[in-house]
Design an enzyme around this catalytic site. Sequence first.
Site, PDB file in Angstrom:
ATOM      1  N   CYS B 150     -31.440  16.813 139.959  1.00  0.00           N
ATOM      2  CA  CYS B 150     -31.876  15.436 140.204  1.00  0.00           C
ATOM      3  C   CYS B 150     -31.808  15.103 141.687  1.00  0.00           C
ATOM      4  O   CYS B 150     -32.371  14.098 142.133  1.00  0.00           O
ATOM      5  CB  CYS B 150     -31.002  14.466 139.410  1.00  0.00           C
ATOM      6  SG  CYS B 150     -29.250  14.702 139.716  1.00  0.00           S
ATOM      7  N   CYS B 155     -19.992  16.172 148.027  1.00  0.00           N
ATOM      8  CA  CYS B 155     -19.333  17.371 148.532  1.00  0.00           C
ATOM      9  C   CYS B 155     -18.693  18.139 147.379  1.00  0.00           C
ATOM     10  O   CYS B 155     -18.392  17.570 146.328  1.00  0.00           O
ATOM     11  CB  CYS B 155     -18.310  17.028 149.617  1.00  0.00           C
ATOM     12  SG  CYS B 155     -16.768  16.368 148.992  1.00  0.00           S
ATOM     13  N   CYS B 158     -15.408  16.735 145.946  1.00  0.00           N
ATOM     14  CA  CYS B 158     -15.554  15.535 145.107  1.00  0.00           C
ATOM     15  C   CYS B 158     -16.120  15.903 143.736  1.00  0.00           C
ATOM     16  O   CYS B 158     -15.699  15.360 142.714  1.00  0.00           O
ATOM     17  CB  CYS B 158     -16.441  14.499 145.785  1.00  0.00           C
ATOM     18  SG  CYS B 158     -15.594  13.628 147.121  1.00  0.00           S
ATOM     19  N   CYS B 183     -27.417   7.901 136.822  1.00  0.00           N
ATOM     20  CA  CYS B 183     -28.176   9.141 136.655  1.00  0.00           C
ATOM     21  C   CYS B 183     -27.619   9.848 135.427  1.00  0.00           C
ATOM     22  O   CYS B 183     -26.428  10.100 135.336  1.00  0.00           O
ATOM     23  CB  CYS B 183     -28.034  10.043 137.880  1.00  0.00           C
ATOM     24  SG  CYS B 183     -28.885  11.627 137.663  1.00  0.00           S
ATOM     25  N   HIS B 259     -12.467  22.796  95.405  1.00  0.00           N
ATOM     26  CA  HIS B 259     -12.179  21.719  94.468  1.00  0.00           C
ATOM     27  C   HIS B 259     -13.013  21.757  93.187  1.00  0.00           C
ATOM     28  O   HIS B 259     -13.168  20.728  92.526  1.00  0.00           O
ATOM     29  CB  HIS B 259     -12.357  20.375  95.168  1.00  0.00           C
ATOM     30  CG  HIS B 259     -13.682  20.259  95.878  1.00  0.00           C
ATOM     31  ND1 HIS B 259     -14.869  20.148  95.211  1.00  0.00           N
ATOM     32  CD2 HIS B 259     -13.992  20.285  97.195  1.00  0.00           C
ATOM     33  CE1 HIS B 259     -15.851  20.087  96.098  1.00  0.00           C
ATOM     34  NE2 HIS B 259     -15.351  20.186  97.299  1.00  0.00           N
ATOM     35  N   CYS B 264     -18.136  17.398  95.970  1.00  0.00           N
ATOM     36  CA  CYS B 264     -17.618  16.913  97.252  1.00  0.00           C
ATOM     37  C   CYS B 264     -17.644  15.381  97.346  1.00  0.00           C
ATOM     38  O   CYS B 264     -16.679  14.767  97.786  1.00  0.00           O
ATOM     39  CB  CYS B 264     -18.431  17.459  98.423  1.00  0.00           C
ATOM     40  SG  CYS B 264     -18.573  19.238  98.467  1.00  0.00           S
ATOM     41  N   CYS B 304      15.890 -13.665  87.268  1.00  0.00           N
ATOM     42  CA  CYS B 304      15.385 -14.787  86.485  1.00  0.00           C
ATOM     43  C   CYS B 304      13.923 -14.620  86.113  1.00  0.00           C
ATOM     44  O   CYS B 304      13.116 -14.198  86.916  1.00  0.00           O
ATOM     45  CB  CYS B 304      15.565 -16.059  87.308  1.00  0.00           C
ATOM     46  SG  CYS B 304      14.980 -17.510  86.452  1.00  0.00           S
ATOM     47  N   CYS B 313      -1.061 -23.560  93.563  1.00  0.00           N
ATOM     48  CA  CYS B 313      -1.152 -23.989  92.171  1.00  0.00           C
ATOM     49  C   CYS B 313       0.208 -24.282  91.546  1.00  0.00           C
ATOM     50  O   CYS B 313       0.310 -25.046  90.604  1.00  0.00           O
ATOM     51  CB  CYS B 313      -1.945 -22.991  91.332  1.00  0.00           C
ATOM     52  SG  CYS B 313      -0.958 -21.708  90.565  1.00  0.00           S
ATOM     53  N   HIS B 328       9.972 -22.619  77.201  1.00  0.00           N
ATOM     54  CA  HIS B 328      11.125 -21.730  77.249  1.00  0.00           C
ATOM     55  C   HIS B 328      12.432 -22.494  77.374  1.00  0.00           C
ATOM     56  O   HIS B 328      13.494 -21.957  77.131  1.00  0.00           O
ATOM     57  CB  HIS B 328      11.019 -20.753  78.430  1.00  0.00           C
ATOM     58  CG  HIS B 328      10.022 -19.669  78.205  1.00  0.00           C
ATOM     59  ND1 HIS B 328       8.668 -19.883  78.259  1.00  0.00           N
ATOM     60  CD2 HIS B 328      10.166 -18.355  77.927  1.00  0.00           C
ATOM     61  CE1 HIS B 328       8.034 -18.765  78.039  1.00  0.00           C
ATOM     62  NE2 HIS B 328       8.910 -17.811  77.826  1.00  0.00           N
TER      63      HIS B 328
HETATM   64 ZN   LIG Z   1     -28.121  12.753 139.544  1.00  0.00          ZN
HETATM   65 ZN   LIG Z   2       8.417 -15.860  77.966  1.00  0.00          ZN
HETATM   66 ZN   LIG Z   3     -16.511  20.142  98.974  1.00  0.00          ZN
HETATM   67 ZN   LIG Z   4      -0.853 -19.670  90.993  1.00  0.00          ZN
HETATM   68 ZN   LIG Z   5     -16.885  14.098 148.926  1.00  0.00          ZN
END
Ligand SMILES: [Zn+2]
Ligand SMILES: [Zn+2]
Ligand SMILES: [Zn+2]
Ligand SMILES: [Zn+2]
Ligand SMILES: [Zn+2]
Lengths: 151, 502
Positions: B150, B155, B158, B183, B259, B264, B304, B313, B328
């Site tokens: 490209c 350098c 780098c 690029c 398996h 699968c 209990c 509720c 009860h």
């Molecule tokens: Zn480049």
């Molecule tokens: Zn009961």
């Molecule tokens: Zn499999």
């Molecule tokens: Zn409830």
């Molecule tokens: Zn450099």
Amino acid sequence: MAALPRRIIKETQRLMQEPVPGISAVPDETNARYFHVIVTGPEDSPFEGGLFKLELFLPEDYPMSAPKVRFITKIYHPNIDRLGRICLDILKDKWSPALQIRTVLLSIQALLSAPNPDDPLANDVAELWKINESEAIRNAKEWTRRYAMDN
Amino acid sequence: MDSEEETLYDDIDSGNESSGDDVDFAMDVESSNPIERTADTDEYPFEVLSTEEIVQHMVDCIKDVNTVVEIPATTTRILLNHFKWDKEKLMERFYDGDQEKLFTEAHVINPFTKTSALIKNRPQIKTNATEECGVCFMALPASMMTGLECGHRFCTSCWGEYLTTKIMEEGVGQTIACAAHACDILVDDANVMRLIKDSKVKLKYQHLITNSFVECNRLLRWCPSPDCNNAIKVQYVESKPVTCKCNHTFCFNCGENWHDPVKCRLLRKWIKKCDDDSETSNWIAANTKECPKCNVTIEKDGGCNHMICKNSCKTEFCWVCLGPWEPHGSSWYNCNRYDEADAKVARDAQEKSRAALQRYLFYCNRYMNHMQSLKFENKLYSSVKEKMEEMQQHNMSWIEVQFLKKAVDILCLCRQTLMYTYVFAYYLQKNNQSVIFEDNQRDLESATECLSEYLERDITSENLADIKQKVQDKYRYCDSRRKVLLEHVHEGYEKDWWDYLE
Ligand SMILES: [Zn+2]
Ligand SMILES: [Zn+2]
Ligand SMILES: [Zn+2]
Ligand SMILES: [Zn+2]
Ligand SMILES: [Zn+2]
Ligand SMILES: [Zn+2]
């Protein structure tokens, strides 16, 4: 701490010399891998007029892995969650070591101009963005006024 | 680059010069496992491949394609991988379809149209000219810069670091894209092997490549045995038993233990059900009931019987009869209303929902029971070995005592078959044939338990000669019952007898 790689030194220098319009990124005085970032809300977006604070950290194996970036200022955006984490492909699987702090911040700014509710990180925001875009935009403007304009 | 395809495999290749090996393996397997395997496997040919042979097989596949299609071998590997190592499919697309589209889909540069200027021109770049590497920001001589077709160049160090991160941190092998942003051209293995210096990383890369070669190749399957690195190679995919050199026998189609008689698909469904329900379902059956009004599951938390539904509720009912609590009165620990009509209605409703669970537990318990017994297989083999030695001291020849090992072999086969008959039976709808099946199952089960008893208990040094006949008769009977059962189920598959409850 290990010596700072040449790549980070050079990248920081260039960022200072030619800053990106609408974005400031300043390394912390005590930690050169930690950047204080301010992104201005893009024109014609619901974030216009806002100043958004972000933090950016270059991890040990940068640039082999992406920088860690997070919004500190609260923002109403479908791809940014409550903790300021950003859903952006180049910060994840699309990261390339040839990308830079500059390109990352530009992409974040572009994300503010073009939110993508189909790839959401903040679900409730994305939901509203899809079913009632004008209300979502109103919320985004309201948050921008409330959190990103106070000073 | 074209001739470099061997670099990936050179070091693992060397031990594998004898080309006749592959043929021998299948025979080895057969001859070392004479037990019953032939009956199941005779018409299903397969080979056992070691890691080295897998790599060799991959190289052969690439060569096969390359004798027809003249493109770099490294590109062929990426294309083959894209088609899940289906040569015919690749050939078909290559000759009938849009080639440009094919290469784009597979994320490689079309080797016929590439403007190889980048590669060919490299030596002509003046050595004092420098390029800046877009990753480390170093200005380096062009000779230290490299890239894929490209044209994105970085350098070599780098590249090495980038590939190492992908391989070691992210575990990517077949599909490492170019390091440039956006690029998607894939890095071929010649380049990976050239750019990586660390042998540990190279080895991991080789593992990733062979693993994905086996995993996406329909005709190959890793032996699922935990410490085994072999793969089985077949000529066509079918639900048939294959036996690895490590002695593990499994279904080629799904990778589970062999398996028969269940298919699968139903086995997979069953295993999933067991995973979802196990642990909890036994406990639920014993310790909970559903509220007779809102059906929420209620746990008995004391002695209990007066239960109050925790759901909104708030129904008060009796744990024993499931009838309303009110009549009860104050009999907190005793229920004498079990036969009252209102209590019966409530129980009937509950029984219905519970019957399904009971039914599942019935089959599950029997399935688990045989599985459990199979796990003691090794113990049984070693105790039988002892007995065999003992018998040899009692004037029996080595050949005369072999019947004991044979008996354990058959016992294990029967248990395994029985275990899977319960999965089959669980999904089976009742009809005339299912009644015959259940008779066969019952018959085999009682014979198997009897054989098991002989082997575990009844053999003592005094009765050796007597018991031999008994054991032999029993295992022959078990073996024949097992065959009858399996043949009956197979016949049912052919004649469409089986209806399933799903
Ligand atoms: Zn480049
Ligand atoms: Zn009961
Ligand atoms: Zn499999
Ligand atoms: Zn409830
Ligand atoms: Zn450099
Ligand atoms: Zn094996």
